[in-house]
Design a protein around this motif. Structure first.
Motif, PDB file in Angstrom:
ATOM      1  N   PHE A  27      18.739 -26.840  30.859  1.00 30.33           N
ATOM      2  CA  PHE A  27      19.292 -25.077  31.850  1.00 30.33           C
ATOM      3  C   PHE A  27      19.865 -23.907  31.108  1.00 30.33           C
ATOM      4  N   ALA A  28      21.099 -24.314  30.312  1.00 26.87           N
ATOM      5  CA  ALA A  28      21.755 -23.709  29.192  1.00 26.87           C
ATOM      6  C   ALA A  28      20.956 -23.081  28.120  1.00 26.87           C
ATOM      7  N   VAL A  29      19.921 -23.886  27.374  1.00 27.76           N
ATOM      8  CA  VAL A  29      19.142 -23.288  26.893  1.00 27.76           C
ATOM      9  C   VAL A  29      18.264 -22.085  27.333  1.00 27.76           C
ATOM     10  N   MET A  30      17.483 -22.843  27.919  1.00 24.58           N
ATOM     11  CA  MET A  30      16.460 -21.855  28.588  1.00 24.58           C
ATOM     12  C   MET A  30      17.088 -20.799  28.679  1.00 24.58           C
ATOM     13  N   ARG A  31      18.395 -20.257  29.744  1.00 23.92           N
ATOM     14  CA  ARG A  31      18.484 -19.337  29.729  1.00 23.92           C
ATOM     15  C   ARG A  31      19.003 -18.481  28.451  1.00 23.92           C
ATOM     16  N   LEU A  36      18.617 -13.402  24.507  1.00 26.23           N
ATOM     17  CA  LEU A  36      17.591 -13.705  23.578  1.00 26.23           C
ATOM     18  C   LEU A  36      16.857 -13.107  23.508  1.00 26.23           C
ATOM     19  N   ALA A  37      16.012 -13.274  24.183  1.00 27.94           N
ATOM     20  CA  ALA A  37      14.047 -12.653  24.218  1.00 27.94           C
ATOM     21  C   ALA A  37      14.549 -11.261  24.315  1.00 27.94           C
ATOM     22  N   ARG A  38      15.448 -10.922  25.618  1.00 21.71           N
ATOM     23  CA  ARG A  38      15.856  -9.831  26.490  1.00 21.71           C
ATOM     24  C   ARG A  38      16.756  -8.573  24.674  1.00 21.71           C
ATOM     25  N   GLU A  39      17.562  -9.401  23.674  1.00 17.12           N
ATOM     26  CA  GLU A  39      17.818  -8.436  23.118  1.00 17.12           C
ATOM     27  C   GLU A  39      16.391  -8.228  21.152  1.00 17.12           C
ATOM     28  N   ARG A  40      15.776  -8.738  22.027  1.00 14.72           N
ATOM     29  CA  ARG A  40      14.595  -8.349  20.874  1.00 14.72           C
ATOM     30  C   ARG A  40      14.308  -6.681  20.664  1.00 14.72           C
ATOM     31  N   HIS A  41      14.454  -6.742  19.302  1.00 15.30           N
ATOM     32  CA  HIS A  41      14.580  -4.831  18.349  1.00 15.30           C
ATOM     33  C   HIS A  41      12.826  -4.679  19.944  1.00 15.30           C
ATOM     34  N   PRO A  42      13.598  -2.803  20.413  1.00 16.80           N
ATOM     35  CA  PRO A  42      13.025  -1.847  21.266  1.00 16.80           C
ATOM     36  C   PRO A  42      11.561  -2.203  20.717  1.00 16.80           C
ATOM     37  N   ASP A  43      11.222  -1.489  19.415  1.00 20.91           N
ATOM     38  CA  ASP A  43       9.611  -1.922  18.564  1.00 20.91           C
ATOM     39  C   ASP A  43       9.372  -2.344  19.067  1.00 20.91           C
ATOM     40  N   ASN A  44       9.653  -4.005  18.792  1.00 20.37           N
ATOM     41  CA  ASN A  44       8.904  -4.877  19.053  1.00 20.37           C
ATOM     42  C   ASN A  44       8.389  -5.444  20.555  1.00 20.37           C
ATOM     43  N   ASP A  45       6.624  -5.540  20.646  1.00 23.21           N
ATOM     44  CA  ASP A  45       6.046  -5.540  21.613  1.00 23.21           C
ATOM     45  C   ASP A  45       5.162  -6.844  21.482  1.00 23.21           C
ATOM     46  N   LEU A  46       5.752  -7.888  19.786  1.00 22.39           N
ATOM     47  CA  LEU A  46       5.290  -9.422  19.540  1.00 22.39           C
ATOM     48  C   LEU A  46       5.043 -10.073  21.060  1.00 22.39           C
ATOM     49  N   SER A  47       4.118 -10.379  21.114  1.00 23.21           N
ATOM     50  CA  SER A  47       4.241 -11.839  21.926  1.00 23.21           C
ATOM     51  C   SER A  47       5.279 -13.188  21.287  1.00 23.21           C
ATOM     52  N   VAL A  48       5.754 -14.197  21.925  1.00 24.91           N
ATOM     53  CA  VAL A  48       6.952 -14.888  21.971  1.00 24.91           C
ATOM     54  C   VAL A  48       6.074 -15.968  20.393  1.00 24.91           C
ATOM     55  N   SER A  49       4.711 -16.281  20.601  1.00 26.74           N
ATOM     56  CA  SER A  49       3.913 -16.694  19.925  1.00 26.74           C
ATOM     57  C   SER A  49       4.054 -16.104  18.274  1.00 26.74           C
ATOM     58  N   SER A  50       3.973 -14.825  18.559  1.00 25.01           N
ATOM     59  CA  SER A  50       3.615 -14.797  17.246  1.00 25.01           C
ATOM     60  C   SER A  50       4.474 -14.179  16.554  1.00 25.01           C
ATOM     61  N   MET A  51       5.899 -13.992  17.165  1.00 26.20           N
ATOM     62  CA  MET A  51       7.314 -13.799  16.373  1.00 26.20           C
ATOM     63  C   MET A  51       7.529 -14.524  16.116  1.00 26.20           C
ATOM     64  N   ALA A  52       7.478 -16.435  16.387  1.00 23.59           N
ATOM     65  CA  ALA A  52       7.540 -18.001  15.951  1.00 23.59           C
ATOM     66  C   ALA A  52       6.641 -17.762  14.823  1.00 23.59           C
ATOM     67  N   VAL A  53       5.564 -17.684  14.970  1.00 20.24           N
ATOM     68  CA  VAL A  53       4.828 -17.090  13.152  1.00 20.24           C
ATOM     69  C   VAL A  53       5.596 -16.490  12.106  1.00 20.24           C
ATOM     70  N   LEU A  54       5.756 -15.823  12.415  1.00 21.66           N
ATOM     71  CA  LEU A  54       6.775 -14.713  11.758  1.00 21.66           C
ATOM     72  C   LEU A  54       7.869 -14.940  11.356  1.00 21.66           C
ATOM     73  N   TYR A  55       8.227 -15.522  12.126  1.00 19.71           N
ATOM     74  CA  TYR A  55       9.888 -16.160  11.577  1.00 19.71           C
ATOM     75  C   TYR A  55       9.273 -17.288  10.662  1.00 19.71           C
ATOM     76  N   ALA A  56       8.375 -18.233  11.063  1.00 19.83           N
ATOM     77  CA  ALA A  56       8.446 -19.427   9.996  1.00 19.83           C
ATOM     78  C   ALA A  56       8.020 -18.998   9.282  1.00 19.83           C
ATOM     79  N   LEU A  57       6.538 -18.615   8.931  1.00 17.78           N
ATOM     80  CA  LEU A  57       6.669 -18.142   7.627  1.00 17.78           C
ATOM     81  C   LEU A  57       7.500 -17.177   6.626  1.00 17.78           C
ATOM     82  N   ASN A  58       8.776 -16.666   6.888  1.00 12.63           N
ATOM     83  CA  ASN A  58       9.973 -15.792   7.074  1.00 12.63           C
ATOM     84  C   ASN A  58      10.814 -16.599   6.422  1.00 12.63           C
ATOM     85  N   ARG A  59      10.357 -18.059   6.866  1.00 10.19           N
ATOM     86  CA  ARG A  59      11.407 -18.972   7.188  1.00 10.19           C
ATOM     87  C   ARG A  59      11.587 -20.179   5.493  1.00 10.19           C
TER      88      ARG A  59
END
Length: 156
Positions: A27-31, A36-59
């Motif tokens: 429950f705590a992790v989901m919330r 944190l999803a609500r804190e996304r950059h306002p110009d970022n309209d990418l899906s959560v899946s797309s951002m996960a891919v960018l994060y993985a490649l960046n890391r």
């Protein structure tokens, strides 16, 4: 029926304390993830899946579509669609595999790194402000819990 969480949270052989921790942690992790999803950059309209891919490649650096799919626990066709959308947006590129001419690797572009950087900065700033509100002991507990949560997230 249990007082907290879903009645199936307790599995055969689990103690009440393990089932309770599982329910409360889930429950705590989901919330926190939603917050944190609500804190996304306002110009970022990418899906959560797309951002996960960018994060993985960046890391982790360049990865094949198969490796990305395995890392993100999705089917390769789904990852192919996500990568194609990111290529079309100029955020990643497909490149020749360094040792296997039959494969390609996916690489984050400078524009993709900028998207990740802006997103990380905004979310980390929010989380840092929240952590400053905690006691030193609470922050230490979270610091020690972070690698454990990472291990849980990566477990099969």
């Amino acid at each position: 029926m249990e007082k907290r969480g879903h009645p199936r949270a307790r599995r055969a052989g689990q103690s009440d304390s393990v089932a309770t921790v599982a329910t409360e942690l889930r429950f705590a992790v989901m919330r926190l993830r939603r917050r944190l999803a609500r804190e996304r950059h306002p110009d970022n309209d990418l899906s959560v899946s797309s951002m996960a891919v960018l994060y993985a490649l960046n890391r982790y650096g360049d990865l094949t579509v198969g490796a990305l799919a395995a890392r993100e626990q999705v089917q390769p066709p789904s990852m192919t669609r996500t990568v194609t959308a990111l290529v079309d947006a100029g955020l990643v590129e497909r490149c020749a595999h360094p040792s296997d001419g039959r494969q390609v690797v996916v690489r984050v572009t400078d524009e993709g790194r900028a998207v990740v950087g802006a997103d990380l900065t905004r979310r980390d700033r929010w989380l840092s402000r929240r952590l400053e509100e905690l006691s030193a002991e609470e922050r230490d507990v979270l610091r020690r819990a972070a690698p454990i949560l990472q291990r849980l997230a990566e477990a099969d």
